[in-house]
Write an enzyme that holds these catalytic residues in place. Structure first.
Site, PDB file in Angstrom:
ATOM      1  N   ASN A 214       0.706  -1.205   0.142  1.00  0.00           N
ATOM      2  CA  ASN A 214       0.034  -0.031   0.063  1.00  0.00           C
ATOM      3  C   ASN A 214       0.807   1.122  -0.005  1.00  0.00           C
ATOM      4  O   ASN A 214       2.298   1.322   0.061  1.00  0.00           O
ATOM      5  CB  ASN A 214      -0.835  -0.028   1.129  1.00  0.00           C
ATOM      6  N   ARG A 215       0.132   2.221  -0.002  1.00  0.00           N
ATOM      7  CA  ARG A 215       1.111   3.732  -0.162  1.00  0.00           C
ATOM      8  C   ARG A 215       1.621   4.358   0.947  1.00  0.00           C
ATOM      9  O   ARG A 215       1.924   5.564   1.053  1.00  0.00           O
ATOM     10  CB  ARG A 215       0.099   4.695  -0.855  1.00  0.00           C
TER      11      ARG A 215
END
Ligand code: CTP
Length: 408
Positions: A214-215
């Site tokens: 994920n970011r």
């Protein structure tokens, strides 16, 4: 650079000795000043051969002193007063000669007089060339100073001015600043408290070369770990994917998957005073991991990867807290793109948290990867505190203020 509350209006004496690294100390003086400290620089006679007092006066906005000031007549022994009233003294670079003077209590120049009069913690940042650091005399002097409570930062390994490679380089200004945060923080409110923080996103492997991630950058969790160090806590930082450097004084544990993070969090938080779960933990992992890289063929048009749930770490912590007492306080985050407060409140209760930090990760100035955040703090007693947009370091200060109250 942001102001750092720990340094705000603190009096720091910054001693500069005669070594080529002295030019880097101007950057340190600047960083300390930007952090909010009142920095009084003292240059030895030989330091002035490498860099002038004007440079230090310019970056600190305060007079930089040399040996000529030792014999001033405009104040009552000004140098003694300087040493007595300082909150912290840093000597960078600390040459072999100054280390020898300090070890033997000599006071024959402005810097050694002030150091002898100082009642605050003293950080020595040695830097010297050739065999001077490894010389038995220097080593014995440093050992004596350590035993007397001086804090020694470095030296680092690397290339020295002469071209020799070895131990003797001065630590970089950013690292000296980090070291100073640990030394100064030790006198603060969280001294002796064990705090576990998680940061970054987890990676769930699909095959040996691919993962689901994920970011998350880890910035908010790292800021909380640093703020806890500034307040004297004993900090363990459990990190998923994040390229950020470890704050000085933090014990870092690297993990990859949600499962690994869960095990590390349960073990570290059992005896902790507080857990702050800032990590972006994956909710799903591949049902099975391929042993070999998944190959495509000419006919492959789609690929199905079955996903199953990962452990909910905060749920596992809640169960642990019911059986043991640790951690005493649990703080979570809620990353939401809609219905922020309703979703955060439901997570606060279902995960048994004392406080939850709700943030809207769809906003461009808040959440993942940016330096700012806009959050609302919700507590188990029903309190709701919306905060304006601010840096992640400032969010960390608010969170620790709330944590301090919860730990009381
Ligand atoms: N968290 C956790 N274990 C997970 C997922 C999340 O401990 N498997 C923690 C996060 O670190 C955070 C809090 O739970 O402190 C909320 O995370 P968030 O991703 O907002 O919520 P989820 O519980 O994953 O719920 P959803 O994805 O449905 O929003």
């Amino acid at each position: 650079m942001d102001m750092i509350p720990l340094f705000h209006n603190k009096h720091i004496v910054l001693g500069v000795c005669g070594g080529i690294a002295a030019y880097k100390t101007a950057d340190l003086a600047s960083k300390l000043t930007q952090a909010g400290a009142l920095v009084d620089c003292i240059l030895t006679e030989s330091a002035t051969k490498f860099i002038g007092p004007v440079t230090f006066a310019a970056v600190t906005g305060r007079a930089a002193l040399t040996d000529a000031d030792l014999w001033r007549t405009d104040a009552h022994v000004p140098h003694v007063q300087l040493g007595e009233s300082a909150d912290l003294t840093i000597i960078a670079p600390a040459t072999a000669n100054t280390l020898a003077k300090l070890a033997h209590g000599q006071a024959d120049n402005m810097l050694s007089v002030v150091a002898l009069a100082a009642r605050c913690p003293i950080i020595l940042v040695p830097a010297m060339d050739g065999g001077m650091w490894s010389n038995a005399a220097t080593q014995a002097n440093v050992e004596t100073l350590r035993q007397r409570g001086f804090n020694v930062c470095g030296p680092a390994m690397g290339r020295m001015a002469s071209g020799l490679v070895g131990a003797g380089r001065m630590e970089e200004p950013a690292d000296i600043l980090g070291f100073a945060r640990v030394v100064l923080g030790k006198r603060s409110a969280f001294s002796g408290q064990k705090i576990v923080v998680t940061a970054g996103g987890t990676h769930e492997a699909i095959d040996p070369v691919r993962f689901i991630g994920n970011r998350s950058s880890g910035k908010q969790g790292f800021a909380i770990a640093q703020a806890a160090i500034d307040r004297g806590a004993d900090v363990t930082l459990i990190v998923g994917a994040s390229a950020l450097p470890t704050p000085f004084g933090v014990t870092r544990i690297n993990v990859e998957s949600a499962q690994q993070m869960c095990e590390a969090v349960l073990a570290a938080s059992r005896e902790a005073d507080a857990l702050v779960m800032a990590a972006a933990v994956a909710d799903f992992q591949a049902a099975s991991q391929a042993d070999q890289k998944i190959k495509k063929t000419k006919d492959t048009v789609d690929l199905e990867v079955k996903l199953v749930r990962t452990p909910d770490i905060l749920q596992a912590v809640k169960e642990q807290r019911e059986k043991t007492s640790g951690p005493r306080v649990t703080i979570g985050f809620a990353a939401e793109t809609q219905n922020l407060l309703a979703n955060a409140t439901s997570k606060l209760h279902s995960k048994g948290l004392d406080l939850i930090i709700a943030n809207d990760v769809s906003a461009s100035d808040a959440g993942f990867a940016v330096d700012t955040n806009r959050v609302t703090l919700l507590d188990a007693g029903g309190g709701v505190e919306p905060l304006p947009i601010m840096s992640k370091a400032q969010v960390a200060e608010h969170v620790l203020n709330r944590l301090a109250a919860l730990l009381k």
